[in-house]
Design a protein around this motif. Structure first.
Motif, PDB file in Angstrom:
ATOM      1  N   UNK A  96       0.831  -1.205   0.000  1.00 50.89           N
ATOM      2  CA  UNK A  96       0.000   0.000   0.000  1.00 50.89           C
ATOM      3  C   UNK A  96       0.866   1.255   0.000  1.00 50.89           C
ATOM      4  N   UNK A  97       1.911   1.285   0.839  1.00 51.21           N
ATOM      5  CA  UNK A  97       2.752   2.471   0.922  1.00 51.21           C
ATOM      6  C   UNK A  97       3.554   2.702  -0.349  1.00 51.21           C
ATOM      7  N   UNK A  98       3.879   1.619  -1.075  1.00 59.74           N
ATOM      8  CA  UNK A  98       4.587   1.782  -2.343  1.00 59.74           C
ATOM      9  C   UNK A  98       3.727   2.502  -3.377  1.00 59.74           C
ATOM     10  N   UNK A  99       2.415   2.489  -3.196  1.00 54.85           N
ATOM     11  CA  UNK A  99       1.525   3.210  -4.112  1.00 54.85           C
ATOM     12  C   UNK A  99       1.420   4.662  -3.659  1.00 54.85           C
ATOM     13  N   UNK A 100       2.569   5.225  -3.371  1.00 49.01           N
ATOM     14  CA  UNK A 100       2.716   6.586  -2.901  1.00 49.01           C
ATOM     15  C   UNK A 100       4.195   6.915  -2.888  1.00 49.01           C
TER      16      UNK A 100
END
Length: 731
Positions: A597-601
């Protein structure tokens, strides 16, 4: 040609690569709106307007007895209050005699080469490779008091049309602007859905779609910020529009303060969309010879569904709104201290965190709240931007040097707009806070707000910040703001200008951020407002990334980042891996899922790494390696919403695909485990239908992956995630 002129009939047509916008000054000088939609034949589309004698709809004086002509039913480019049009208005002016009835008439036009800019305000700008022109339409009120200059920026290659308004008082007395909207678009026919993004602190930008019904539907903010509650981005769409099909129209307000966006479906089944500054806290005195410029609205049309509309905004904001070094430079993977230690730290503890972080490949260490003044909890110290060396046990320069000696960069947190009553600054200058004389102020987070409409206040805070930033090597600044604005009163303004405070405040905020960016061009600035309270296009002009939400729960973030993706590029979304059980929800999600999820940012970590196990640290190393490997694909590729996390039960899927369709990354999060459950599939998008793609050593035609899809891996634990790399074979 991007701007086509029919001067004989006073028809103005704006064209981008795929969209068209048109207006016409009719025989009475009223500027009518005639078209916004798909690019097609250049024609006078005013033929679509019908005229009828409508009871209780007045007629302008200059049309004599032509009872079929009424502004109450005509599509207008910039409707005014008190003109006989009883729908929502774009402009309301109070004249020196106290009256508010205003009518505008066409005066002339001007075509300017290149894209206009707005003094003191963010705006999409032109790059060398972009085609852009500006159309200025000038209107004048029938009482010959002021001009209204309507600015249209036509960004042909971006498929973006922008709008702003400049009002010029050419009389000898002041007038008061009570409502200035930046854009109005009237649709003669069609049944639309309105897409908005609502929320609250730690649950921002929930996607909402609802049919437009007769009456007015609106979203907005009077909180002094764009707000956690509603986002200044709206979409109108046909009812049948999906991600990949149908007409839709996006409107983004490039402003970080009070806003109002409304859609009105009138009694003749016409739809009017308005977007601009919320008039609730706005009343601007415009003196003789002075001008007022409204913030910009960026508009885009897609005939290929919501997905294509998002891609238009993503590209424009990434390339033509964000500025500076970090617009395109790879941003470092960071560790923020906040959820790891909160206020409980000293220099030794921070260095130990940084040492462990460096061993895992984390590149930037950020010291969050608690390093300055009297600040061991959030009830004191704001405004006293002096390093607490006693707490740190060293100077800031010494701390920074120790961090850099580990091979890391160093960053720091500020909340420049806040002030604590328990602070040296407040004791010296209580009038610098926004508060009403004789009234006890409203506290929030036990703090007040500094009056950033004042130059002297901004100069003092800027000077304090520079002393800190110049005292050590600092490569990152997190600019936070942790409360809404109330008690709106500035000690320097007279009574008849108190309605200007909130707008002047935002102009002051932008001035500060612009000065910081110019003084420290190599420093990455991340915007924050209690998380996502100012997650808007205006802030992206000054900070290329914004902390998306104080909610770091990976599963909650699915819907937050889903809603954000309709307008804002992935490169703007601040997102971190935090500890579990999560602070906000108590939920446990695997560390791999938190990373997915954090990689999509922008990607980073926010936990106490000293408490991680050796196995977890090895996992983090692998995550950082993978993020760097796919950085360009994630940050600059096209983003595809494959499922809606608010509706799907089993899995949520999203995808990145390179612009040249050479590679893709599919991300999957299992939302629930069902024993003996059915299989699940998803169709990919953004691939070359004639290409051959390799997934885990197997080959698939691109059209097969997009038409038939692929089966999803079977999850073996709750909230398990998967990242699947897809590579196109070279011919």
């Amino acid at each position: 040609m991007a701007i086509l002129l029919d001067t004989k009939n006073r028809v103005f047509t704006l064209q981008t690569n795929h969209s068209m916008y048109q207006m016409k000054a009719d025989r009475y000088g009223v500027l009518l709106h005639t078209l916004f939609g798909e690019k097609g034949s250049v024609f006078d589309y005013s033929y679509l307007i019908t005229y009828a004698d409508r009871g209780f709809s007045g007629n302008p004086y200059d049309v004599d007895d032509e009872r079929t002509y009424s502004l109450d039913a005509l599509p207008q480019e910039y409707p005014t209050y008190g003109s006989g049009d009883y729908r929502g208005s774009a402009l309301k002016v109070c004249y020196p005699d106290g009256t508010t009835s205003c009518e505008l008439r066409y005066v002339g036009y001007e075509v300017l080469e290149g894209k206009y800019s707005i003094p003191g305000l963010p705006a999409i700008y032109q790059m060398e490779e972009n085609k852009a022109d500006t159309l200025v339409i000038t209107l004048e009120d029938t009482r010959k008091t002021f001009y209204v200059h309507l600015y249209y920026g036509v960004m042909e290659d971006l498929d973006i049309i922008t709008r702003s308004v400049r009002i010029e008082n050419h009389s000898d007395k002041p007038v008061f602007l009570e409502n200035v909207q930046s854009t109005c678009v009237d649709y003669l026919h069609g049944e639309f859905d309105l897409h908005t993004f609502y929320g609250r602190h730690i649950k921002e930008r929930n996607y909402q779609r609802a049919p437009i019904h007769h009456g007015v539907q609106s979203v907005g903010s009077t909180r002094g910020m764009s707000s956690h509650q509603y986002n200044p981005f709206l979409i109108l769409s046909d009812k049948r529009t999906t991600e990949t099909f149908g007409n839709c129209y996006g409107f983004s307000f490039l402003y970080s303060g009070d806003f109002l966006g409304s859609a009105e479906y009138d009694t003749y089944n016409q739809t009017r969309l308005l977007l601009g500054i919320n008039p609730g806290n706005f009343n601007y005195r415009l003196d003789p010879g002075k001008t007022f410029c409204s913030p910009e609205v960026a508009m885009a049309y897609s005939g290929e569904g919501l997905e294509h509309l998002s891609h238009i905004f993503h590209r424009a904001f990434r390339n033509n709104l964000c500025r500076g070094k970090f617009k395109k430079a790879r941003r470092p993977v960071l560790l923020n201290s906040w959820e790891g230690v909160y206020f409980d730290f000293n220099g030794e503890k921070l260095v130990q965190m940084a040492r462990d972080a460096a061993s895992m490949g984390i590149e930037l260490f950020v010291m969050d709240d608690g390093w300055f003044g009297k600040r061991d909890k959030d009830v004191s110290g704001l405004g006293d931007w002096v390093v607490n060396e006693k707490k740190l046990g060293c100077t800031l320069e010494e701390l920074s040097d120790q961090i850099h000696a580990l091979g890391m960069q160093f960053g720091i947190w500020f909340e420049p707009e806040g002030i604590s009553e328990d602070s040296d600054l407040y004791r010296a200058h209580p009038d610098w806070a926004l508060q009403i004389p004789g009234k006890a102020p409203t506290r929030s987070r036990y703090q007040l707000v500094l009056d950033f409409s004042r130059q002297d206040v901004r100069d003092y805070i800027f000077g304090q910040m520079c002393q800190v930033l110049d005292s050590a090597k600092i490569e990152y600044l997190k600019w936070d703001f942790n409360r809404s604005i109330t008690d709106i009163y500035s000690a320097l303004l007279p009574a008849d200008q108190q309605g200007e405070v909130t707008h002047r405040y935002i102009l002051g905020l932008y001035d500060m951020l612009d000065k910081l960016g110019r003084r420290y061009p190599d420093m990455l600035i991340e915007g924050c407002c209690g998380g996502g309270g100012r997650f808007d296009a205006g802030m992206l002009y000054y900070s290329p990334q914004i902390w998306a939400s104080d909610n770091t729960d990976a599963i909650e973030r699915l819907s937050i980042q889903y809603g954000s993706s309709f307008c804002y590029p992935i490169s703007a979304v601040g997102s971190h891996v935090s500890q579990c059980p999560n602070e906000q929800t108590g939920r446990y999600a695997p560390i791999n899922t938190r990373a997915t999820v954090a990689m999509s940012g922008t990607f980073g970590y926010e936990l106490d790494v000293n408490h991680m196990t050796p196995v977890e640290k090895e996992v983090v190393k692998a995550q950082i390696f993978e993020f760097k490997k796919y950085y360009d694909l994630i940050q600059y590729g096209n983003y595809y919403r494959l499922t809606d996390p608010l509706k799907t039960k089993d899995y949520h899927c999203w995808q990145f695909a390179a612009e040249d369709r050479s590679e893709a990354l599919l991300c999957i999060v299992a939302l629930q485990i069902r024993p003996n459950g059915p299989g699940c599939w998803t169709r990919l998008r953004g691939l070359d239908p004639d290409g051959i793609y390799e997934i885990d050593g197997k080959e698939y035609p691109g059209d097969v992956l997009m038409r038939a899809g692929i089966p999803l891996p079977k999850a073996t634990e709750e909230y398990e995630s998967f990242r699947i790399y897809i590579r196109k074979k070279q011919a």
